[in-house]
Design a protein around this motif. Structure first.
Motif, short mmCIF file in Angstrom:
data_model
loop_
_atom_site.label_atom_id
_atom_site.label_comp_id
_atom_site.label_asym_id
_atom_site.label_seq_id
_atom_site.Cartn_x
_atom_site.Cartn_y
_atom_site.Cartn_z
N THR A 1 12.28 -30.88 -47.34
CA THR A 1 11.35 -30.16 -46.47
C THR A 1 11.94 -28.90 -45.88
N SER A 2 13.17 -28.56 -46.29
CA SER A 2 13.85 -27.45 -45.62
C SER A 2 13.18 -26.10 -45.91
N ASN A 3 12.64 -25.94 -47.10
CA ASN A 3 12.02 -24.67 -47.41
C ASN A 3 10.51 -24.76 -47.15
N PHE A 4 10.13 -24.37 -45.95
CA PHE A 4 8.75 -24.58 -45.52
C PHE A 4 7.73 -23.96 -46.47
N SER A 5 8.06 -22.76 -46.96
CA SER A 5 7.07 -22.04 -47.74
C SER A 5 6.72 -22.78 -49.03
N HIS B 1 -6.35 -25.59 -37.15
CA HIS B 1 -6.16 -24.17 -36.88
C HIS B 1 -4.68 -23.77 -36.96
N GLU B 2 -3.80 -24.71 -36.61
CA GLU B 2 -2.40 -24.33 -36.43
C GLU B 2 -1.48 -24.67 -37.59
N ARG C 1 9.73 -29.33 -35.14
CA ARG C 1 9.02 -30.38 -34.41
C ARG C 1 7.71 -30.80 -35.08
N THR C 2 7.09 -29.86 -35.80
CA THR C 2 5.73 -30.13 -36.29
C THR C 2 5.61 -30.07 -37.81
N ARG C 3 6.72 -29.85 -38.50
CA ARG C 3 6.60 -29.55 -39.94
C ARG C 3 6.24 -30.78 -40.78
N LEU C 4 6.30 -31.97 -40.18
CA LEU C 4 5.91 -33.15 -40.96
C LEU C 4 4.52 -33.66 -40.59
N ARG C 5 3.74 -32.80 -39.95
CA ARG C 5 2.37 -33.23 -39.58
C ARG C 5 1.52 -33.36 -40.84
N GLU C 6 0.51 -34.20 -40.72
CA GLU C 6 -0.30 -34.56 -41.89
C GLU C 6 -0.82 -33.36 -42.69
#
Ligand code: FPP
Length: 331
Positions: free
Chosen positions: A50-54, A125-126, A135-140
């Motif tokens: 998950t390190s590379n968000f893009s 939206h976010e 903090r939020t990168r693993l949200r559904e």
């Protein structure tokens, strides 16, 4: 080791040809499943994944809305807390007051449903910004990405949010009263259209967000009074929840400052003048409210119960250590 959500495993299983393009490395579906088993995952591997968000956008079909999905996008625990706050407001009307269990149940469940709706719209939206923060990168909605520009998970979230507004509003209108139902639906609007938009425009967002969080106890009060202000006892639960949120959100913003900057959120840090005014002021108002509510005629019983409540505030204050230090300097 960290726990990977069940839905994430489902997400991979549902995509037989799932390949995650991760930087230069491409992993296939089988090895992904090997790393992320149903329920458990190795921390370092998940971090690598998950390190590379893009690259999340490159993940293949993501549509598998299940219970975990709906709980996640609606922030189930937060929505339950909103319902509980409503119950506290209901109980603080003063004596004599009645407890109608059916009314109380409708209040809790109606607020819960509206809370799910508000949070779903907010997360929808976010998602672009959530993707950029640890903090939020693993949200559904972040995890599920999109497919060929058509994002079924987002569509599902939209439908689920709309259904929850209708169910929540109807439950409150039928089981409580029209004022409470109107206030609840207004709160969804305030949270989604005003607060969520302001988050990237002005620091005033926190003040609006605090108002949104403080409305459920007011709804509880207005349920028990039939929609009327019969005394001032609503001020304490509503005010406490309003003031509580500043050290909480500013503490979070201070701790996660680089992330918030990256995502473009406009939050007060701890260096300016206004943030100190708000941080210290809110802690003081919280304490004063607890200490003098009874004398001011805003609390039904002796102030001792307020002192008991203040114990719950203590960890929060200590948590926001930098704000706390400012407070010490101020003194
Ligand atoms: C009746 C009704 C509609 C009740 C719902 C009340 C509600 C949604 C309260 C949440 C308040 C709030 C400011 C949360 C932070 O959101 P955030 O977007 O800053 O959180 P995040 O940073 O974790 O995404």
């Amino acid at each position: 080791m960290i726990r990977a959500s069940r839905s994430y495993a489902v997400y991979l299983k549902k995509s037989p040809k799932c390949e995650a393009a991760l930087g230069t490395k491409t992993i296939d579906y089988q090895s992904a499943l090997g790393i992320i088993k149903d329920g458990e995952a190795d921390d370092s591997e998940v971090r690598k994944l998950t390190s590379n968000f893009s690259n999340w956008g490159n993940l293949r079909p993501s549509y598998a809305p299940d219970r975990a999905f709906h709980k996640g996008v609606g922030k189930d625990a937060l929505s339950r807390s909103n319902g509980l706050a409503g119950i506290i407001g209901y109980m603080m009307v003063g004596y004599p007051f009645s407890i109608d269990l059916l009314e109380l149940g409708c209040l809790y469940y109606g607020i819960y449903r509206l809370g799910l709706a508000a949070n779903t719209f907010n997360q929808k939206h976010e998602v672009t910004y959530d993707r950029q923060m640890e903090r939020t990168r693993l949200r559904e909605l972040v995890k599920r990405g999109s497919y060929n520009g058509y994002d079924l998970a987002h569509y599902e979230a939209q439908i689920s949010g709309m259904k929850n507004v209708v169910y929540g509003g109807a439950i409150l209108a039928a089981g409580c009263n029209a004022t409470v139902a109107g206030l609840g639906v207004f709160n969804v609007w305030l949270y989604y259209w005003i607060y969520t938009t302001l988050k990237r425009k002005s620091w005033v967002n926190t003040q609006i967000g605090a108002l949104v969080g403080a409305i459920p106890p007011l709804m509880g009060y207005l349920t028990n009074t039939g929609g009327e202000f019969v005394n001032n006892f609503w001020i304490v639960p509503t005010g406490l929840l309003f003031f509580w949120q500043f050290p909480h959100f500013y503490g979070l913003a201070v701790e996660r400052n680089p992330e918030y900057h990256r995502a473009g959120y406009k939050m007060l840090g701890i260096t300016g003048r206004w943030d100190q005014v708000w941080s210290i002021g809110s802690i003081l108002c919280f304490a004063l409210l607890l200490l003098f509510a009874h004398e001011l005629g805003w609390a039904p019983t002796h102030q001792n119960w307020c002192r008991v409540l203040s114990v719950f505030k203590l960890p929060e204050t200590i948590n926001s250590s930098e704000i706390y230090q400012n407070f010490a300097l101020f003194c």
